[in-house]
Design an enzyme around this catalytic site. Structure first.
Site, PDB file in Angstrom:
ATOM      1  N   HIS A   1     -15.723  16.446  40.854  1.00  0.00           N
ATOM      2  CA  HIS A   1     -16.399  15.155  40.740  1.00  0.00           C
ATOM      3  C   HIS A   1     -15.405  14.004  40.623  1.00  0.00           C
ATOM      4  O   HIS A   1     -14.245  14.186  40.228  1.00  0.00           O
ATOM      5  CB  HIS A   1     -17.326  15.141  39.521  1.00  0.00           C
ATOM      6  CG  HIS A   1     -16.594  15.285  38.219  1.00  0.00           C
ATOM      7  ND1 HIS A   1     -15.944  14.240  37.605  1.00  0.00           N
ATOM      8  CD2 HIS A   1     -16.389  16.368  37.425  1.00  0.00           C
ATOM      9  CE1 HIS A   1     -15.378  14.654  36.492  1.00  0.00           C
ATOM     10  NE2 HIS A   1     -15.627  15.947  36.349  1.00  0.00           N
TER      11      HIS A   1
ATOM     12  N   GLU B   1     -19.861  22.290  33.373  1.00  0.00           N
ATOM     13  CA  GLU B   1     -18.621  22.419  32.602  1.00  0.00           C
ATOM     14  C   GLU B   1     -18.913  23.079  31.258  1.00  0.00           C
ATOM     15  O   GLU B   1     -20.028  23.010  30.727  1.00  0.00           O
ATOM     16  CB  GLU B   1     -17.980  21.036  32.410  1.00  0.00           C
ATOM     17  CG  GLU B   1     -16.628  21.036  31.726  1.00  0.00           C
ATOM     18  CD  GLU B   1     -15.573  21.850  32.481  1.00  0.00           C
ATOM     19  OE1 GLU B   1     -15.650  23.102  32.423  1.00  0.00           O
ATOM     20  OE2 GLU B   1     -14.687  21.234  33.101  1.00  0.00           O
TER      21      GLU B   1
END
Length: 228
Positions: free
Chosen positions: A35, A106
């Site tokens: 990202h 994550e």
């Protein structure tokens, strides 16, 4: 880890992207994207599972990524369920379906989440560094590395089962993408996490061909010419 895999990794800084515009029959190209930047990335704060959005730089990185990958026809794009990954995926998806998978989220870093990754949190960050690659350490209220690796491996296996050839993308995180590579290249989990460091604007390509070891390429841009 076999010498065969090691030889593949040695070539991982090759020019990007080979045959990117058209998929070869029997070949699966997996683009692994981190990202774009968030405010916590910029401030060097340990982000983990905190659901931060892209900042201005991250939004630009995502847009630039869309320009770089404009010639690739993706069959499907997978992202983590966190906003920073989903928004990065949306920047280059076009009409391609984006499927969020929470298995690609994550890891929660427990008591260390939100600390600075430098001298501002020197004691805590030193402790984190010693514990983060211990497989069964849940970091006092977070998730263990083994738990994260298991769910990422499951996600990769599911994706592989659904796609035997073509072009797909996985958009995830700095702690997740090494585990994706661990699953694809059969690298030990702790080694992958400690040695693979992907920048916010970097892309890896793993090419999977039946009967051959996977090939790995890394996007090299002007800012990382030293990696050629």
């Amino acid at each position: 880890m076999s010498n065969r895999i090691l030889s593949v990794l040695t070539l991982s800084a090759a020019l990007f992207l080979p045959n990117a515009h058209a998929a070869e029959e029997g070949v699966l190209d997996i683009y692994i994207v981190r990202h774009g930047q968030t405010h916590w990335n910029l401030e060097k704060k340990l982000q983990g599972s905190t659901d931060n959005a892209l900042n201005e730089t991250g939004t630009k990185q995502a847009k630039d990524l869309g320009d770089k990958l404009a010639g690739v026809k993706f069959d499907q794009i997978y992202s983590s369920g966190l906003k920073r990954a989903k928004d990065t995926a949306a920047a280059f998806a076009g009409s391609t379906k984006v499927t969020p998978l929470p298995e690609l989220n994550e890891r929660s870093f427990g008591k260390f989440e939100g600390i600075y990754e430098d001298d501002r949190s020197a004691v805590e960050f030193a402790e984190f560094g010693k514990r983060v690659t211990v497989l069964d350490d849940s970091l006092d209220g977070g998730e263990s590395l083994q738990s994260q690796a298991n769910r990422v491996k499951t996600a990769v296996a599911t994706i592989r089962q659904q796609h035997k050839q073509g072009n797909i993308a996985i958009v995830a995180h700095g702690g997740v993408n090494p585990l994706v590579l661990s699953a694809l290249l059969d690298i030990p989990v702790a080694e992958a996490v400690s040695r693979i460091k992907q920048g916010n604007d970097e892309v890896y390509l793993v090419r999977v061909r039946e009967g051959q070891a996977p090939s790995v390429w890394k996007q090299v841009v002007r800012g990382t010419l030293e990696q050629l």
